[in-house]
Write an enzyme that holds these catalytic residues in place. Structure first.
Site, short mmCIF file in Angstrom:
data_model
loop_
_atom_site.label_atom_id
_atom_site.label_comp_id
_atom_site.label_asym_id
_atom_site.label_seq_id
_atom_site.Cartn_x
_atom_site.Cartn_y
_atom_site.Cartn_z
N ARG A 62 0.82 -1.22 0.00
CA ARG A 62 -0.09 0.01 -0.07
C ARG A 62 0.80 1.34 0.11
O ARG A 62 0.48 2.32 -0.66
CB ARG A 62 -1.01 -0.12 1.44
CG ARG A 62 -1.99 0.98 1.25
CD ARG A 62 -3.07 0.81 2.27
NE ARG A 62 -4.14 1.76 1.94
CZ ARG A 62 -4.12 2.54 3.22
NH1 ARG A 62 -3.43 2.54 4.22
NH2 ARG A 62 -5.13 3.46 3.14
N HIS A 66 0.63 4.12 -2.68
CA HIS A 66 -0.03 5.52 -2.48
C HIS A 66 1.36 6.55 -2.80
O HIS A 66 1.09 7.74 -3.04
CB HIS A 66 -0.29 5.61 -0.82
CG HIS A 66 -1.52 5.27 -0.74
ND1 HIS A 66 -2.14 6.08 0.54
CD2 HIS A 66 -2.20 4.29 -1.04
CE1 HIS A 66 -3.19 5.48 0.57
NE2 HIS A 66 -3.55 4.44 -0.09
N GLY A 72 4.14 10.39 -9.10
CA GLY A 72 4.99 9.47 -9.40
C GLY A 72 5.73 8.68 -8.45
O GLY A 72 5.58 9.01 -7.25
N ASN A 94 -3.45 9.05 3.90
CA ASN A 94 -2.49 8.33 4.75
C ASN A 94 -2.49 8.53 6.13
O ASN A 94 -1.74 7.55 6.96
CB ASN A 94 -1.18 9.02 4.04
CG ASN A 94 -1.13 8.94 2.67
OD1 ASN A 94 -1.39 7.85 2.06
ND2 ASN A 94 -0.15 9.72 2.05
N HIS A 197 -6.06 -6.22 -2.44
CA HIS A 197 -7.06 -6.27 -1.38
C HIS A 197 -7.08 -7.64 -0.53
O HIS A 197 -7.64 -7.96 0.44
CB HIS A 197 -8.51 -5.73 -1.46
CG HIS A 197 -8.15 -4.25 -1.63
ND1 HIS A 197 -9.22 -3.39 -1.95
CD2 HIS A 197 -7.27 -3.23 -1.42
CE1 HIS A 197 -8.92 -1.98 -1.72
NE2 HIS A 197 -7.60 -2.06 -1.55
#
Length: 324
Positions: A62, A66, A72, A94, A197
């Site tokens: 994750r 993110h 980028g 976050n 997930h």
């Protein structure tokens, strides 16, 4: 054997597409001569971290996602706030959610020791890099694949960009597809990367609205379990965790099979059944090898989003701060 060869050729083709604006491509063997010990050092720390806490594999993956979706794959998510900019760690997607920074610190220390110097970027090997994410997947039974390398680290970060760029679990299918398209990714990439997930958990605050307001599309027995972890009132149990599929410590196709049984915990998960992406959910639910293959390809594509290469950016000595 022929299919394996085609898969390798395709992987390398996508690797060559992972190119920065200055035209310098990312390549899987970037560190082979300057520090052949780099990747084994990364792998060792990741395996140790996942062995202690299997959930950490999903957290590293994750973190990679993110980072790449905000200007980028440049390691900007790792930067702490400074007097000159407000970083991404406390952005809405976050804060109290993205984790694994301490593991990244340990990886960076191990790589610097193995390489006897600061030659491997945080973006490549520690921070977001597909290397750490890739190895965390392999440690949990996922596919192994070559990761194009050669990224450099950003010297700034943007909380505003993080707030605006990372898709939310409340998005409908149209917004999800549009968000991925803005990053040069397809609806198929959306479906297959959502398959991440299959690992890990979500906080109550991310699925409370679906749990209490979308009961017609949520399996009744799953809903009862979730209500035990996630009370209706905002602020009550916000950080309580629930798995996103029945096997949260194993990389498999269980996520898609669960969606087809009305088991999507997040609104955005269930939305994959709300349009033409439904066929891909059914494909990956029935053919786990197709999921593993396409997931590897999509990870390479995502890892090639706007990398800094050549003389752009820097190689941070400490992933939490720029080199002054």
């Amino acid at each position: 054997m022929a299919s394996h060869g085609c898969f390798f050729v395709a992987m390398m083709a996508f690797a060559m597409l992972a190119t920065a604006s200055n035209g310098q491509p990312l390549v899987p063997h970037f560190y082979d001569e300057v520090c052949p010990a780099a990747l084994p050092a990364i792998r060792k720390v990741v395996e140790e971290a996942v062995a202690v806490e299997p959930r950490m594999g999903a957290s590293l993956l994750r973190l990679h996602f993110h980072d790449c979706f905000v200007n980028g794959c440049d390691g900007s998510i790792l930067l702490d706030d400074t007097p000159f900019f407000t970083g991404e760690k406390n952005a809405a997607p976050n804060a109290n959610s993205v984790r694994g920074f301490e593991v990244i610190d340990r990886i960076k220390d191990a790589v610097n020791a193995a390489c006897r110097g600061n030659v491997v970027s945080c973006a490549d090997v520690v921070a977001v890099v597909a290397v750490a994410a890739r190895d965390s997947i392999v440690a949990l039974g996922g596919p192994s694949y070559d990761v194009p390398l050669g990224r450099r680290d950003a010297r700034t970060a943007s909380q505003a960009a993080a707030n605006n760029s990372i898709p939310a679990p409340t998005f409908d299918l149209g917004r999800l597809v549009s968000n991925f398209a803005e990053h040069g990714l397809t609806a198929q990439d959306l479906v297959v990367l959502s398959g991440a997930h299959t690992l890990g958990f979500s906080r109550c605050t991310n699925f409370r609205d679906r749990l209490y307001n979308e009961t017609a599309t949520l399996d009744a027995s799953l809903a009862a379990q979730l209500r035990g972890r996630c009370p209706r009132a905002d602020g009550d149990g916000d950080d309580n965790l629930a798995p996103l599929d029945p096997t949260p410590a194993r990389f498999d196709g269980g996520y898609y099979a669960s969606l087809l049984r009305s088991g999507g915990v997040l609104h955005s998960d269930h939305q994959l059944l709300a349009g033409p992406t439904d066929g891909l959910v059914r494909l990956y639910g029935a053919d786990h090898e197709a999921f593993r293959r396409d997931f590897a390809l999509a990870m390479v594509r995502m890892g090639g989003l706007s990398p800094l290469t050549g003389i752009s950016g820097e190689i941070r000595a400490n992933c939490r701060k720029v080199n002054y």
